[in-house]
Design a protein around this motif. Structure first.
Motif, PDB file in Angstrom:
ATOM      1  N   LEU A 112       1.088  -1.300   0.114  1.00 15.63           N
ATOM      2  CA  LEU A 112      -0.047   0.047   0.043  1.00 15.63           C
ATOM      3  C   LEU A 112       0.949   1.210  -0.120  1.00 15.63           C
ATOM      4  CD1 LEU A 112      -2.517  -1.158   2.933  1.00 15.63           C
ATOM      5  CD2 LEU A 112      -2.788  -1.238   0.285  1.00 15.63           C
ATOM      6  N   PRO A 113       0.415   2.539  -0.634  1.00 17.29           N
ATOM      7  CA  PRO A 113       1.185   3.732  -0.509  1.00 17.29           C
ATOM      8  C   PRO A 113       1.360   4.006   0.934  1.00 17.29           C
ATOM      9  CG  PRO A 113      -0.522   3.847  -2.121  1.00 17.29           C
ATOM     10  CD  PRO A 113      -0.753   2.389  -1.386  1.00 17.29           C
ATOM     11  N   GLY A 114       2.500   4.166   1.200  1.00 17.91           N
ATOM     12  CA  GLY A 114       2.835   4.665   2.718  1.00 17.91           C
ATOM     13  C   GLY A 114       4.441   4.597   3.066  1.00 17.91           C
ATOM     14  N   GLY A 115       4.479   4.641   4.227  1.00 19.33           N
ATOM     15  CA  GLY A 115       5.809   4.469   4.945  1.00 19.33           C
ATOM     16  C   GLY A 115       6.104   5.767   5.295  1.00 19.33           C
ATOM     17  N   LEU A 124       2.389   9.131  -4.291  1.00 20.62           N
ATOM     18  CA  LEU A 124       1.309  10.004  -4.502  1.00 20.62           C
ATOM     19  C   LEU A 124       1.737  10.306  -6.110  1.00 20.62           C
ATOM     20  CD1 LEU A 124      -1.299  11.725  -4.142  1.00 20.62           C
ATOM     21  CD2 LEU A 124       0.025  13.215  -2.854  1.00 20.62           C
ATOM     22  N   ALA A 125       2.944  11.094  -6.205  1.00 25.80           N
ATOM     23  CA  ALA A 125       3.585  11.355  -7.444  1.00 25.80           C
ATOM     24  C   ALA A 125       3.464  10.267  -8.397  1.00 25.80           C
ATOM     25  CB  ALA A 125       4.806  11.756  -7.443  1.00 25.80           C
ATOM     26  N   ARG A 126       3.618   9.096  -8.142  1.00 27.57           N
ATOM     27  CA  ARG A 126       3.339   7.815  -9.148  1.00 27.57           C
ATOM     28  C   ARG A 126       1.733   7.799  -9.589  1.00 27.57           C
ATOM     29  NH1 ARG A 126       0.506   3.500  -8.128  1.00 27.57           N
ATOM     30  NH2 ARG A 126       0.677   3.446  -5.730  1.00 27.57           N
ATOM     31  N   THR A 127       0.833   8.105  -8.518  1.00 32.79           N
ATOM     32  CA  THR A 127      -0.372   7.877  -8.871  1.00 32.79           C
ATOM     33  C   THR A 127      -0.941   9.242 -10.110  1.00 32.79           C
ATOM     34  OG1 THR A 127      -1.277   9.273  -7.075  1.00 32.79           O
ATOM     35  CG2 THR A 127      -1.235   6.729  -7.138  1.00 32.79           C
TER      36      THR A 127
END
Length: 188
Positions: A112-115, A124-127
């Protein structure tokens, strides 16, 4: 020179060379989404204190600006060939992906996005990069674009994913794993 020109007050904007098109055109939407991606990468850069990664992201920001200029230049413009990115940009991203992935544990689960804050910002930039890609695909369905842009954006989203993992790894932040199937969590 003033920042405002008032030439866009009626809902049009200018392309390189002076052509005017509506601000809600597919071309301007694609350029704007790439600009948004560039801003998110700038935000990630402000959170990363590694000179090598910062330099890499700075180069990518310049490449994205080149893509914006590329999309803002119609094929009919005399200088259109001078403002085009090439397959070399894609190959450079692939080399950086391979270099970073070699330092990471192989993926065995979806994450999942995070860390860390920087890692989350890179996700977020990837999305936004994926949205940029969809926007450019839509544009390419109706207008001529440089064929190197789509592979670049596709590879850039892969690069941002790997870089998010790498930044989290360097900051010793665990990657949140996708858990499926989930059972409902009762309210306590």
């Amino acid at each position: 020179m003033k920042i405002y020109t008032k030439t866009g007050d009626a809902g049009e904007t200018g392309l390189f060379g002076g052509a005017r098109i509506p601000k809600n055109s597919l071309r301007i939407d694609a350029i704007g989404t790439i600009d948004e991606l560039n801003a998110f990468i700038g935000t990630a850069r402000s959170q990363i204190h590694d000179e090598a990664i910062d330099n890499l992201l700075h180069r990518i920001q310049n490449e994205l600006f080149n893509i914006g200029a590329d999309l803002a230049t119609l094929d009919s413009h005399a200088k259109s060939n001078q403002l085009r990115i090439s397959e070399d940009f894609v190959e450079a991203l692939e080399k950086n992906i391979d270099r970073l992935e070699n330092q990471l544990a192989p993926l065995r689960n979806f994450i999942l996005p995070g860390g860390s804050v920087a890692g989350s910002t890179l996700h977020l930039a990837r999305t936004v990069c994926r949205r940029s890609e969809r926007s450019v695909v839509t544009l390419a369905d109706s207008e001529s674009i440089n064929p190197a842009i789509l592979p670049y954006l596709n590879r850039l989203s892969d690069f941002l994913f790997v870089l998010a993992r790498f930044v989290n790894y360097r900051q010793e932040q665990p990657e949140p794993l996708w858990e499926s199937p989930l059972t409902p969590n009762p309210v306590e």
